[in-house]
Design a protein around this motif. Structure first.
Motif, mmCIF file in Angstrom:
data_model
loop_
_atom_site.group_PDB
_atom_site.id
_atom_site.type_symbol
_atom_site.label_atom_id
_atom_site.label_comp_id
_atom_site.label_asym_id
_atom_site.label_seq_id
_atom_site.Cartn_x
_atom_site.Cartn_y
_atom_site.Cartn_z
ATOM 1 N N LEU A 270 10.331 -0.693 27.794
ATOM 2 C CA LEU A 270 10.086 0.710 27.463
ATOM 3 C C LEU A 270 9.614 1.468 28.696
ATOM 4 O O LEU A 270 9.062 0.885 29.631
ATOM 5 C CB LEU A 270 9.007 0.827 26.378
ATOM 6 C CG LEU A 270 9.302 0.205 25.020
ATOM 7 C CD1 LEU A 270 8.094 0.378 24.106
ATOM 8 C CD2 LEU A 270 10.534 0.837 24.404
ATOM 9 N N ASP B 210 9.928 -12.976 16.238
ATOM 10 C CA ASP B 210 10.235 -13.955 17.290
ATOM 11 C C ASP B 210 9.021 -14.795 17.693
ATOM 12 O O ASP B 210 9.161 -15.965 18.032
ATOM 13 C CB ASP B 210 10.775 -13.243 18.540
ATOM 14 C CG ASP B 210 12.141 -12.638 18.329
ATOM 15 O OD1 ASP B 210 12.792 -12.970 17.327
ATOM 16 O OD2 ASP B 210 12.545 -11.806 19.171
ATOM 17 N N ALA C 198 6.173 -6.321 23.097
ATOM 18 C CA ALA C 198 6.930 -5.245 22.458
ATOM 19 C C ALA C 198 7.142 -4.069 23.412
ATOM 20 O O ALA C 198 8.120 -3.335 23.280
ATOM 21 C CB ALA C 198 6.209 -4.777 21.196
ATOM 22 N N LYS C 199 6.258 -3.896 24.385
ATOM 23 C CA LYS C 199 6.379 -2.790 25.340
ATOM 24 C C LYS C 199 7.386 -3.081 26.452
ATOM 25 O O LYS C 199 7.773 -2.166 27.173
ATOM 26 C CB LYS C 199 5.017 -2.483 25.974
ATOM 27 C CG LYS C 199 4.095 -1.714 25.090
ATOM 28 C CD LYS C 199 2.829 -1.353 25.857
ATOM 29 C CE LYS C 199 1.975 -0.383 25.094
ATOM 30 N NZ LYS C 199 0.831 0.065 25.901
ATOM 31 N N GLN C 200 7.797 -4.331 26.587
ATOM 32 C CA GLN C 200 8.730 -4.665 27.664
ATOM 33 C C GLN C 200 10.027 -3.890 27.488
ATOM 34 O O GLN C 200 10.580 -3.799 26.398
ATOM 35 C CB GLN C 200 9.017 -6.163 27.685
ATOM 36 C CG GLN C 200 7.880 -6.955 28.245
ATOM 37 C CD GLN C 200 8.225 -8.420 28.393
ATOM 38 O OE1 GLN C 200 9.275 -8.891 27.978
ATOM 39 N NE2 GLN C 200 7.322 -9.165 29.006
ATOM 40 N N ASP D 198 11.039 -0.975 14.801
ATOM 41 C CA ASP D 198 12.014 -2.064 14.725
ATOM 42 C C ASP D 198 11.811 -3.082 15.844
ATOM 43 O O ASP D 198 11.953 -4.284 15.646
ATOM 44 C CB ASP D 198 13.446 -1.524 14.715
ATOM 45 C CG ASP D 198 13.793 -0.689 15.935
ATOM 46 O OD1 ASP D 198 12.884 -0.095 16.537
ATOM 47 O OD2 ASP D 198 14.988 -0.621 16.283
ATOM 48 N N GLN D 199 11.424 -2.601 17.029
ATOM 49 C CA GLN D 199 11.151 -3.502 18.147
ATOM 50 C C GLN D 199 9.881 -4.315 17.869
ATOM 51 O O GLN D 199 9.820 -5.505 18.163
ATOM 52 C CB GLN D 199 11.004 -2.690 19.437
ATOM 53 C CG GLN D 199 10.916 -3.529 20.684
ATOM 54 C CD GLN D 199 11.145 -2.702 21.937
ATOM 55 O OE1 GLN D 199 11.825 -1.681 21.912
ATOM 56 N NE2 GLN D 199 10.574 -3.134 23.025
ATOM 57 N N TRP D 200 8.879 -3.668 17.294
ATOM 58 C CA TRP D 200 7.631 -4.349 16.936
ATOM 59 C C TRP D 200 7.910 -5.462 15.924
ATOM 60 O O TRP D 200 7.449 -6.592 16.081
ATOM 61 C CB TRP D 200 6.653 -3.319 16.376
ATOM 62 C CG TRP D 200 5.351 -3.861 15.873
ATOM 63 C CD1 TRP D 200 4.890 -3.795 14.608
ATOM 64 C CD2 TRP D 200 4.333 -4.513 16.635
ATOM 65 N NE1 TRP D 200 3.644 -4.367 14.522
ATOM 66 C CE2 TRP D 200 3.280 -4.812 15.755
ATOM 67 C CE3 TRP D 200 4.210 -4.878 17.974
ATOM 68 C CZ2 TRP D 200 2.118 -5.463 16.164
ATOM 69 C CZ3 TRP D 200 3.038 -5.534 18.387
ATOM 70 C CH2 TRP D 200 2.011 -5.814 17.490
ATOM 71 N N SER D 201 8.682 -5.134 14.920
ATOM 72 C CA SER D 201 9.011 -6.106 13.891
ATOM 73 C C SER D 201 9.775 -7.297 14.478
ATOM 74 O O SER D 201 9.518 -8.454 14.133
ATOM 75 C CB SER D 201 9.830 -5.433 12.795
ATOM 76 O OG SER D 201 10.158 -6.339 11.797
ATOM 77 N N GLN D 202 10.698 -7.035 15.392
ATOM 78 C CA GLN D 202 11.470 -8.114 16.022
ATOM 79 C C GLN D 202 10.570 -9.030 16.848
ATOM 80 O O GLN D 202 10.705 -10.237 16.789
ATOM 81 C CB GLN D 202 12.578 -7.515 16.903
ATOM 82 C CG GLN D 202 13.484 -8.561 17.513
ATOM 83 C CD GLN D 202 14.243 -9.352 16.469
ATOM 84 O OE1 GLN D 202 14.794 -8.782 15.531
ATOM 85 N NE2 GLN D 202 14.263 -10.656 16.598
ATOM 86 N N VAL D 203 9.648 -8.446 17.612
ATOM 87 C CA VAL D 203 8.720 -9.250 18.410
ATOM 88 C C VAL D 203 7.879 -10.133 17.500
ATOM 89 O O VAL D 203 7.686 -11.320 17.768
ATOM 90 C CB VAL D 203 7.820 -8.346 19.294
ATOM 91 C CG1 VAL D 203 6.646 -9.115 19.864
ATOM 92 C CG2 VAL D 203 8.641 -7.740 20.422
ATOM 93 N N ILE E 247 5.860 2.097 21.022
ATOM 94 C CA ILE E 247 6.683 0.979 20.567
ATOM 95 C C ILE E 247 7.405 1.394 19.290
ATOM 96 O O ILE E 247 6.760 1.802 18.319
ATOM 97 C CB ILE E 247 5.810 -0.258 20.284
ATOM 98 C CG1 ILE E 247 5.074 -0.697 21.552
ATOM 99 C CG2 ILE E 247 6.646 -1.397 19.705
ATOM 100 C CD1 ILE E 247 4.000 -1.740 21.317
#
Length: 106
Positions: free
Chosen positions: A87, A104, A83-85, A96-101, A93
């Motif tokens: 940033l 996936d 999730a940190k990639q 929304d990015q956390w949720s997507q990771v 984080i």
């Protein structure tokens, strides 16, 4: 230094392979680490400074909904790093990015 005689090669190889086997026995260790519970997950993500403080409860809730209430430490660390990639260093984080990771990878 003089080269080793041909007759000494098998002894050298035997010593090397026995040392290699000994090293494999010493370093081939498996540790059983129990999965983290929700309160432990909160402490880990807080220690990693992965989320803004106000985002920690929803981030942990999102994790629980995707992965359950017990999460292996190795998976949690992997998901946080994924999730940190992209940033900036030290950035939190976004949820929304956390949720997507989590969608996936879980």
């Amino acid at each position: 230094m003089a080269p080793l005689a041909a007759s000494s090669w098998p002894a050298v190889l035997t010593i090397s392979s026995s040392r290699l086997c000994l090293a494999a026995e010493v370093f081939n260790v498996s540790l059983n680490v129990p999965a983290l519970q929700m309160d432990e997950i909160v402490r880990v993500v807080r220690h990693l400074n992965a989320f803004d403080l106000q985002d920690i409860p929803p981030a942990v809730d999102c994790l629980a909904s995707h992965a359950g209430k017990r999460v292996p430490l190795k998976k949690l660390l992997l998901w946080v790093e994924m999730a940190k990639q992209g940033l900036e260093p030290g950035a939190f984080i976004p949820l929304d990015q956390w949720s997507q990771v989590l969608r996936d990878l879980s």
